[in-house]
Design a protein around this motif. Structure first.
Motif, PDB file in Angstrom:
ATOM      1  N   PHE A   1      12.992  -2.221   2.828  1.00 47.43           N
ATOM      2  CA  PHE A   1      11.927  -2.779   3.416  1.00 47.43           C
ATOM      3  C   PHE A   1      10.555  -1.900   3.533  1.00 47.43           C
ATOM      4  CE2 PHE A   1      10.007  -1.639   7.685  1.00 47.43           C
ATOM      5  CZ  PHE A   1       9.349  -2.655   8.178  1.00 47.43           C
ATOM      6  N   GLY A   2      10.977  -0.622   2.988  1.00 48.64           N
ATOM      7  CA  GLY A   2       9.414   0.181   3.367  1.00 48.64           C
ATOM      8  C   GLY A   2       8.500  -0.140   2.263  1.00 48.64           C
ATOM      9  N   LEU A   3       9.360  -0.520   1.024  1.00 49.89           N
ATOM     10  CA  LEU A   3       8.374  -1.001  -0.362  1.00 49.89           C
ATOM     11  C   LEU A   3       7.709  -2.276  -0.298  1.00 49.89           C
ATOM     12  CD1 LEU A   3       9.876   0.931  -3.122  1.00 49.89           C
ATOM     13  CD2 LEU A   3       7.707   1.270  -2.593  1.00 49.89           C
TER      14      LEU A   3
ATOM     15  N   GLN B   1      18.984   3.589  15.131  1.00 47.36           N
ATOM     16  CA  GLN B   1      17.795   4.945  16.021  1.00 47.36           C
ATOM     17  C   GLN B   1      16.724   5.776  14.749  1.00 47.36           C
ATOM     18  OE1 GLN B   1      20.619   8.115  17.045  1.00 47.36           O
ATOM     19  NE2 GLN B   1      21.174   6.688  18.905  1.00 47.36           N
ATOM     20  N   SER B   2      17.525   5.459  13.520  1.00 49.76           N
ATOM     21  CA  SER B   2      15.874   5.568  12.707  1.00 49.76           C
ATOM     22  C   SER B   2      14.882   4.389  12.893  1.00 49.76           C
ATOM     23  CB  SER B   2      16.633   5.924  11.297  1.00 49.76           C
ATOM     24  OG  SER B   2      15.889   6.485  10.381  1.00 49.76           O
ATOM     25  N   LEU B   3      15.793   3.852  12.427  1.00 48.33           N
ATOM     26  CA  LEU B   3      14.853   2.150  12.643  1.00 48.33           C
ATOM     27  C   LEU B   3      13.327   2.057  13.846  1.00 48.33           C
ATOM     28  CD1 LEU B   3      14.046  -0.583  10.869  1.00 48.33           C
ATOM     29  CD2 LEU B   3      15.446  -1.399  12.372  1.00 48.33           C
TER      30      LEU B   3
ATOM     31  N   GLU C   1       4.115   4.964   6.436  1.00 48.19           N
ATOM     32  CA  GLU C   1       5.789   4.252   5.843  1.00 48.19           C
ATOM     33  C   GLU C   1       5.811   5.364   4.754  1.00 48.19           C
ATOM     34  OE1 GLU C   1       9.327   2.883   5.089  1.00 48.19           O
ATOM     35  OE2 GLU C   1       7.399   2.208   6.503  1.00 48.19           O
ATOM     36  N   LEU C   2       4.394   5.664   4.331  1.00 45.28           N
ATOM     37  CA  LEU C   2       4.376   6.729   2.842  1.00 45.28           C
ATOM     38  C   LEU C   2       5.206   8.292   3.507  1.00 45.28           C
ATOM     39  CD1 LEU C   2       1.704   5.992   0.584  1.00 45.28           C
ATOM     40  CD2 LEU C   2       4.440   5.794  -0.229  1.00 45.28           C
ATOM     41  N   MET C   3       4.812   8.256   5.093  1.00 44.46           N
ATOM     42  CA  MET C   3       4.753   9.800   5.153  1.00 44.46           C
ATOM     43  C   MET C   3       6.021   9.538   5.790  1.00 44.46           C
ATOM     44  SD  MET C   3       1.371  11.861   6.813  1.00 44.46           S
ATOM     45  CE  MET C   3       0.721  10.229   7.963  1.00 44.46           C
ATOM     46  N   ILE C   4       6.879   8.356   6.545  1.00 39.27           N
ATOM     47  CA  ILE C   4       8.632   8.406   6.678  1.00 39.27           C
ATOM     48  C   ILE C   4       9.362   8.197   5.856  1.00 39.27           C
ATOM     49  CG2 ILE C   4       9.579   6.619   7.687  1.00 39.27           C
ATOM     50  CD1 ILE C   4       7.192   5.432   9.223  1.00 39.27           C
ATOM     51  N   ASN C   5       8.660   7.614   4.553  1.00 44.80           N
ATOM     52  CA  ASN C   5       9.976   8.288   2.959  1.00 44.80           C
ATOM     53  C   ASN C   5       9.835   9.528   3.449  1.00 44.80           C
ATOM     54  OD1 ASN C   5      10.630   5.147   3.232  1.00 44.80           O
ATOM     55  ND2 ASN C   5       9.179   4.410   1.764  1.00 44.80           N
TER      56      ASN C   5
ATOM     57  N   LEU D   1       7.003  -3.582   2.762  1.00 44.85           N
ATOM     58  CA  LEU D   1       5.409  -3.756   3.762  1.00 44.85           C
ATOM     59  C   LEU D   1       4.373  -2.901   3.211  1.00 44.85           C
ATOM     60  CD1 LEU D   1       5.065  -3.406   6.840  1.00 44.85           C
ATOM     61  CD2 LEU D   1       5.572  -1.083   7.579  1.00 44.85           C
ATOM     62  N   ILE D   2       4.856  -1.759   2.746  1.00 42.30           N
ATOM     63  CA  ILE D   2       3.331  -1.165   1.644  1.00 42.30           C
ATOM     64  C   ILE D   2       3.089  -1.991   1.179  1.00 42.30           C
ATOM     65  CG2 ILE D   2       2.667   0.580  -0.154  1.00 42.30           C
ATOM     66  CD1 ILE D   2       5.011   1.509   1.103  1.00 42.30           C
ATOM     67  N   ARG D   3       3.714  -3.381  -0.040  1.00 37.33           N
ATOM     68  CA  ARG D   3       3.315  -4.339  -1.051  1.00 37.33           C
ATOM     69  C   ARG D   3       2.477  -5.002  -0.308  1.00 37.33           C
ATOM     70  NH1 ARG D   3       8.150  -3.819  -4.022  1.00 37.33           N
ATOM     71  NH2 ARG D   3       9.013  -5.714  -3.001  1.00 37.33           N
ATOM     72  N   SER D   4       3.331  -5.666   0.847  1.00 39.00           N
ATOM     73  CA  SER D   4       2.925  -6.560   1.638  1.00 39.00           C
ATOM     74  C   SER D   4       1.608  -6.055   2.601  1.00 39.00           C
ATOM     75  CB  SER D   4       3.203  -7.259   2.717  1.00 39.00           C
ATOM     76  OG  SER D   4       2.643  -8.158   3.532  1.00 39.00           O
ATOM     77  N   SER D   5       1.052  -4.729   3.260  1.00 38.76           N
ATOM     78  CA  SER D   5      -0.227  -4.177   3.199  1.00 38.76           C
ATOM     79  C   SER D   5      -1.175  -4.464   2.357  1.00 38.76           C
ATOM     80  CB  SER D   5       0.048  -2.700   3.831  1.00 38.76           C
ATOM     81  OG  SER D   5       1.210  -3.842   5.401  1.00 38.76           O
ATOM     82  N   ILE D   6      -0.590  -3.909   1.459  1.00 38.83           N
ATOM     83  CA  ILE D   6      -1.793  -3.943   0.090  1.00 38.83           C
ATOM     84  C   ILE D   6      -2.540  -5.521   0.225  1.00 38.83           C
ATOM     85  CG2 ILE D   6      -1.810  -3.312  -2.057  1.00 38.83           C
ATOM     86  CD1 ILE D   6       0.138  -0.747  -1.869  1.00 38.83           C
ATOM     87  N   THR D   7      -1.018  -6.329  -0.143  1.00 37.74           N
ATOM     88  CA  THR D   7      -2.069  -7.581  -0.662  1.00 37.74           C
ATOM     89  C   THR D   7      -2.832  -8.193   0.565  1.00 37.74           C
ATOM     90  OG1 THR D   7       0.339  -7.873  -1.524  1.00 37.74           O
ATOM     91  CG2 THR D   7      -0.995  -9.783  -1.204  1.00 37.74           C
ATOM     92  N   GLN D   8      -3.097  -7.936   1.778  1.00 37.42           N
ATOM     93  CA  GLN D   8      -3.730  -8.107   2.335  1.00 37.42           C
ATOM     94  C   GLN D   8      -5.119  -7.276   2.603  1.00 37.42           C
ATOM     95  OE1 GLN D   8      -2.544  -8.372   6.878  1.00 37.42           O
ATOM     96  NE2 GLN D   8      -0.537  -6.487   6.344  1.00 37.42           N
TER      97      GLN D   8
END
Length: 318
Positions: free
Chosen positions: A279-281, A149-151, A227-231, A283-290
């Motif tokens: 998963f969160g980190l 449910q959280s996911l 993602e940062l705010m969710i974490n 996702l963040i690393r992948s997004s920053i690479t873009q």
């Protein structure tokens, strides 16, 4: 009336001939130019600066800046005269050796059709997003696992970030430039409402200058911040704590800095943001690479993340 070449007098297009020095004295003007600029036929205006008084201050400044640079230019402008219905004009500027010419045309009907198409486009995309949200919400009601449910809740937040970018892009004059301050304000308001439902005290503050970014960059940054705010809500905020989250955006030449600071316990010592496989980190690393960016972390009475992104001249505008 100022003299005007006979070839231009009967044209439906506005024609202006001006001197090259401020305040750009008028050398010639036809009737269509006065009409298109919402000026009376017996206008007392003798300079371009006075004649452009019916434009917004920003449009006025753009045209004068181009004249000062001695460069040709093309502008879509909106009349600001209170007695005039919303009217859009296209102005083409041609710089000559000792004078400048401006050709003005009415593009109000074209803009109206374009805005209608944009609204229909936005409505279709919004409906598609809303259908996806409804499916995920329905699926969550059949799940017993709190983790699942959280996911799903997290995915709903990601969808919301894309919906916000799409909505702002549809109302942007260029379709590709997003008012980044407005976007982040909308995003933070979304999470503030969510935090307020879950915690007794949760304060989310934003400091962001006026800034335009392209839609791709904006949506990727939106995913990172989401993602940062969710974490933060999962790991830093506490039910009985005075929870604080601060997001600060600044621009230095061609680099954008986004700092995210909370007042929680910080990341566990064994967590390395460059290699952790959560998963969160990831996702963040992948997004920053873009975005060819960097992410830095340190503990400052809470978690402090700094996102550094290169911004090219075509991507930003103050």
């Amino acid at each position: 009336m100022l003299p005007v070449k006979s070839v231009y007098q009967d044209l439906p297009l506005g024609y202006l001939d001006v001197d090259t020095s401020p305040p750009w004295p008028l050398l010639a003007i036809n009737d269509a130019a006065l009409r298109l600029l919402a000026q009376p036929q017996r206008t007392q205006a003798h300079t371009l600066t006075t004649l452009l008084s019916t434009l917004t201050s920003s449009d006025h400044a753009r045209i004068e800046a181009q004249l000062r640079q001695g460069k040709d230019g093309s502008f879509e402008i909106c009349l600001a005269a209170p007695q005039t219905p919303l009217a859009w004009r296209h102005i083409q500027l041609f710089q000559k050796k000792d004078h400048a010419q401006l050709i003005i045309s009415d593009i109000s009907s074209i803009k109206a059709e374009s805005e209608q198409i944009q609204k229909e486009h936005e409505h279709r995309i919004k409906n598609n997003f809303q259908s996806l949200i409804s499916i995920l919400e329905l699926e969550s009601t059949f799940l017993d696992s709190a983790c699942c449910q959280s996911l799903i809740k997290d995915h709903l937040n990601y969808i919301q970030t894309y919906m916000d970018v799409n909505r702002l892009a549809c109302y942007s004059d260029t379709q590709n430039e997003i008012d980044f301050n407005r976007y982040l304000t909308t995003l933070c308001q979304h999470y503030q409402r969510q935090f307020s439902r879950e915690f007794k005290s949760a304060n989310l503050r934003l400091d962001c200058p006026a800034l335009l970014l392209d839609s791709k960059t904006t949506s990727v940054i939106g995913i990172i911040l989401s993602e940062l705010m969710i974490n933060t809500s999962k790991h830093a905020f506490n039910v009985d704590h005075d929870n604080q989250l601060f997001i600060q955006v600044s621009q230095d030449h061609h680099q954008l800095s986004i700092q995210v600071q909370d007042n929680g316990p910080g990341l566990p010592e064994h967590i390395n943001i460059e290699s952790a496989m959560s998963f969160g980190l990831c996702l963040i690393r992948s997004s920053i690479t873009q975005l060819s960016g960097q992410l830095q972390y340190e503990y400052r009475q809470g978690s402090h993340f700094q996102l550094l992104l290169p911004i090219h001249p075509s991507q930003s505008s103050n």
